[in-house]
Design a protein around this motif. Structure first.
Motif, PDB file in Angstrom:
ATOM      1  N   MET A   1       0.843  -1.175   0.000  1.00 33.13           N
ATOM      2  CA  MET A   1       0.000   0.000   0.000  1.00 33.13           C
ATOM      3  C   MET A   1       0.888   1.237   0.000  1.00 33.13           C
ATOM      4  SD  MET A   1      -2.972   1.238   2.657  1.00 33.13           S
ATOM      5  CE  MET A   1      -3.447  -0.408   3.013  1.00 33.13           C
ATOM      6  N   SER A   2       0.580   2.199  -0.839  1.00 29.27           N
ATOM      7  CA  SER A   2       1.386   3.398  -0.988  1.00 29.27           C
ATOM      8  C   SER A   2       0.746   4.582  -0.264  1.00 29.27           C
ATOM      9  CB  SER A   2       1.516   3.721  -2.473  1.00 29.27           C
ATOM     10  OG  SER A   2       2.309   4.852  -2.652  1.00 29.27           O
ATOM     11  N   VAL A   3       1.590   5.376   0.377  1.00 30.38           N
ATOM     12  CA  VAL A   3       1.144   6.558   1.111  1.00 30.38           C
ATOM     13  C   VAL A   3       1.866   7.768   0.529  1.00 30.38           C
ATOM     14  CG1 VAL A   3       1.094   7.700   3.347  1.00 30.38           C
ATOM     15  CG2 VAL A   3       0.725   5.249   3.208  1.00 30.38           C
ATOM     16  N   LEU A   4       1.143   8.853   0.354  1.00 33.75           N
ATOM     17  CA  LEU A   4       1.709  10.107  -0.142  1.00 33.75           C
ATOM     18  C   LEU A   4       1.749  11.106   1.000  1.00 33.75           C
ATOM     19  CD1 LEU A   4       2.621  12.051  -2.408  1.00 33.75           C
ATOM     20  CD2 LEU A   4       0.192  12.506  -2.817  1.00 33.75           C
ATOM     21  N   ILE A   5       2.943  11.623   1.298  1.00 32.90           N
ATOM     22  CA  ILE A   5       3.094  12.688   2.288  1.00 32.90           C
ATOM     23  C   ILE A   5       3.317  13.975   1.517  1.00 32.90           C
ATOM     24  CG2 ILE A   5       4.476  13.608   4.180  1.00 32.90           C
ATOM     25  CD1 ILE A   5       5.216  10.744   4.915  1.00 32.90           C
ATOM     26  N   VAL A   6       2.492  14.984   1.787  1.00 29.62           N
ATOM     27  CA  VAL A   6       2.572  16.261   1.080  1.00 29.62           C
ATOM     28  C   VAL A   6       2.920  17.358   2.072  1.00 29.62           C
ATOM     29  CG1 VAL A   6       1.339  17.915  -0.353  1.00 29.62           C
ATOM     30  CG2 VAL A   6       0.842  15.479  -0.556  1.00 29.62           C
ATOM     31  N   GLY A   7       3.989  18.093   1.774  1.00 24.87           N
ATOM     32  CA  GLY A   7       4.411  19.197   2.622  1.00 24.87           C
ATOM     33  C   GLY A   7       5.607  18.831   3.480  1.00 24.87           C
ATOM     34  N   GLY A   8       6.286  19.844   3.950  1.00 27.99           N
ATOM     35  CA  GLY A   8       7.439  19.628   4.809  1.00 27.99           C
ATOM     36  C   GLY A   8       8.699  19.323   4.026  1.00 27.99           C
ATOM     37  N   ASP A   9       9.825  19.571   4.659  1.00 29.75           N
ATOM     38  CA  ASP A   9      11.108  19.310   4.024  1.00 29.75           C
ATOM     39  C   ASP A   9      11.776  18.087   4.645  1.00 29.75           C
ATOM     40  OD1 ASP A   9      10.941  21.528   2.318  1.00 29.75           O
ATOM     41  OD2 ASP A   9      11.693  22.851   3.882  1.00 29.75           O
ATOM     42  N   GLN A  10      11.792  18.014   5.945  1.00 37.01           N
ATOM     43  CA  GLN A  10      12.406  16.903   6.665  1.00 37.01           C
ATOM     44  C   GLN A  10      11.291  15.986   7.171  1.00 37.01           C
ATOM     45  OE1 GLN A  10      15.754  16.656   6.809  1.00 37.01           O
ATOM     46  NE2 GLN A  10      15.906  18.576   5.676  1.00 37.01           N
ATOM     47  N   VAL A  11      10.965  14.966   6.400  1.00 43.02           N
ATOM     48  CA  VAL A  11       9.834  14.104   6.746  1.00 43.02           C
ATOM     49  C   VAL A  11      10.252  12.667   7.076  1.00 43.02           C
ATOM     50  CG1 VAL A  11       8.151  15.462   5.456  1.00 43.02           C
ATOM     51  CG2 VAL A  11       9.366  13.607   4.331  1.00 43.02           C
ATOM     52  N   GLU A  12      11.523  12.472   7.395  1.00 42.29           N
ATOM     53  CA  GLU A  12      12.001  11.116   7.686  1.00 42.29           C
ATOM     54  C   GLU A  12      11.277  10.499   8.873  1.00 42.29           C
ATOM     55  OE1 GLU A  12      13.894   9.243   5.742  1.00 42.29           O
ATOM     56  OE2 GLU A  12      13.784  10.958   4.396  1.00 42.29           O
ATOM     57  N   SER A  13      11.017  11.283   9.923  1.00 42.26           N
ATOM     58  CA  SER A  13      10.309  10.737  11.089  1.00 42.26           C
ATOM     59  C   SER A  13       8.870  10.367  10.729  1.00 42.26           C
ATOM     60  CB  SER A  13      10.327  11.725  12.247  1.00 42.26           C
ATOM     61  OG  SER A  13       9.668  12.927  11.893  1.00 42.26           O
ATOM     62  N   LEU A  14       8.239  11.151   9.850  1.00 42.82           N
ATOM     63  CA  LEU A  14       6.887  10.823   9.412  1.00 42.82           C
ATOM     64  C   LEU A  14       6.895   9.565   8.547  1.00 42.82           C
ATOM     65  CD1 LEU A  14       5.564  14.386   8.482  1.00 42.82           C
ATOM     66  CD2 LEU A  14       5.228  13.118  10.607  1.00 42.82           C
ATOM     67  N   LYS A  15       7.896   9.432   7.692  1.00 41.41           N
ATOM     68  CA  LYS A  15       8.013   8.229   6.859  1.00 41.41           C
ATOM     69  C   LYS A  15       8.176   6.987   7.730  1.00 41.41           C
ATOM     70  CE  LYS A  15       9.980  10.090   2.597  1.00 41.41           C
ATOM     71  NZ  LYS A  15      11.131  10.053   1.678  1.00 41.41           N
ATOM     72  N   ARG A  16       9.006   7.098   8.774  1.00 39.48           N
ATOM     73  CA  ARG A  16       9.204   5.952   9.671  1.00 39.48           C
ATOM     74  C   ARG A  16       7.907   5.555  10.356  1.00 39.48           C
ATOM     75  NH1 ARG A  16      14.160   8.555  10.707  1.00 39.48           N
ATOM     76  NH2 ARG A  16      13.336   9.526  12.610  1.00 39.48           N
ATOM     77  N   GLN A  17       7.094   6.534  10.752  1.00 37.25           N
ATOM     78  CA  GLN A  17       5.801   6.232  11.393  1.00 37.25           C
ATOM     79  C   GLN A  17       4.880   5.509  10.432  1.00 37.25           C
ATOM     80  OE1 GLN A  17       4.568   6.150  14.301  1.00 37.25           O
ATOM     81  NE2 GLN A  17       6.340   7.104  15.234  1.00 37.25           N
ATOM     82  N   SER A  30       7.111  17.860  -1.768  1.00 37.52           N
ATOM     83  CA  SER A  30       7.383  19.016  -0.909  1.00 37.52           C
ATOM     84  C   SER A  30       6.277  20.058  -1.019  1.00 37.52           C
ATOM     85  CB  SER A  30       8.732  19.641  -1.260  1.00 37.52           C
ATOM     86  OG  SER A  30       8.679  20.216  -2.544  1.00 37.52           O
ATOM     87  N   GLY A  31       5.687  20.182  -2.195  1.00 35.02           N
ATOM     88  CA  GLY A  31       4.607  21.143  -2.394  1.00 35.02           C
ATOM     89  C   GLY A  31       5.083  22.569  -2.574  1.00 35.02           C
ATOM     90  N   ARG A  32       6.360  22.755  -2.773  1.00 38.18           N
ATOM     91  CA  ARG A  32       6.929  24.104  -2.862  1.00 38.18           C
ATOM     92  C   ARG A  32       6.749  24.755  -4.228  1.00 38.18           C
ATOM     93  NH1 ARG A  32       8.316  25.968   2.111  1.00 38.18           N
ATOM     94  NH2 ARG A  32       9.467  24.424   3.295  1.00 38.18           N
ATOM     95  N   LYS A  33       6.558  23.967  -5.271  1.00 38.26           N
ATOM     96  CA  LYS A  33       6.462  24.523  -6.628  1.00 38.26           C
ATOM     97  C   LYS A  33       5.021  24.476  -7.127  1.00 38.26           C
ATOM     98  CE  LYS A  33      11.125  23.101  -7.763  1.00 38.26           C
ATOM     99  NZ  LYS A  33      11.965  22.289  -8.624  1.00 38.26           N
ATOM    100  N   LYS A  34       4.686  25.364  -8.051  1.00 41.91           N
ATOM    101  CA  LYS A  34       3.331  25.421  -8.599  1.00 41.91           C
ATOM    102  C   LYS A  34       2.966  24.147  -9.352  1.00 41.91           C
ATOM    103  CE  LYS A  34       3.051  30.391  -9.069  1.00 41.91           C
ATOM    104  NZ  LYS A  34       2.858  31.515  -9.981  1.00 41.91           N
ATOM    105  N   GLY A  35       3.944  23.434  -9.857  1.00 45.13           N
ATOM    106  CA  GLY A  35       3.702  22.223 -10.625  1.00 45.13           C
ATOM    107  C   GLY A  35       2.996  21.131  -9.834  1.00 45.13           C
TER     108      GLY A  35
END
Length: 104
Positions: A1-17, A30-35
């Motif tokens: 199952m795939s999960v998408l995390i949107v936002g933030g720069d340092q998300v390693e702790s969220l990925k581990r959870q 990251s969500g930083r660009k308009k694309g």
């Protein structure tokens, strides 16, 4: 199952959870660009985690609409691994109003 995390720069702790909860693949935008507004969701995405403190209003609304059309659960959280762990364990799905998404 795939999960998408949107936002933030340092998300390693969220990925581990997310991985600790049994999800096998984690993708991060990251969500930083308009694309990112025009980017389409992967067909194997089963959950979206939005880090509210780091996402623009337009990206948040766009992802909310895409998720609802595809029936994908959307979890809003601040940049906190503890909060994310609690929400994943309790299988909370927050559809209306989030936890400070719109306070900048």
């Amino acid at each position: 199952m795939s999960v998408l995390i949107v936002g933030g720069d340092q998300v390693e702790s969220l990925k581990r959870q997310v991985i600790a909860q049994g999800h096998t693949h984690v993708e991060h935008w990251s969500g930083r660009k308009k694309g990112f507004l025009k980017r389409s969701l992967s067909s194997n995405t089963r959950l979206i985690v939005m880090v509210c403190d780091y996402v623009s209003h337009s990206l948040a609304n766009s992802l909310k609409n895409k998720a609802s059309r595809k029936g994908i659960p959307l979890i809003y959280c601040r940049h906190s691994a503890h909060e994310l762990k609690h929400k994943l364990l309790n299988k909370e799905k927050i559809d209306e109003g989030c936890c400070h998404c719109y306070s900048f």
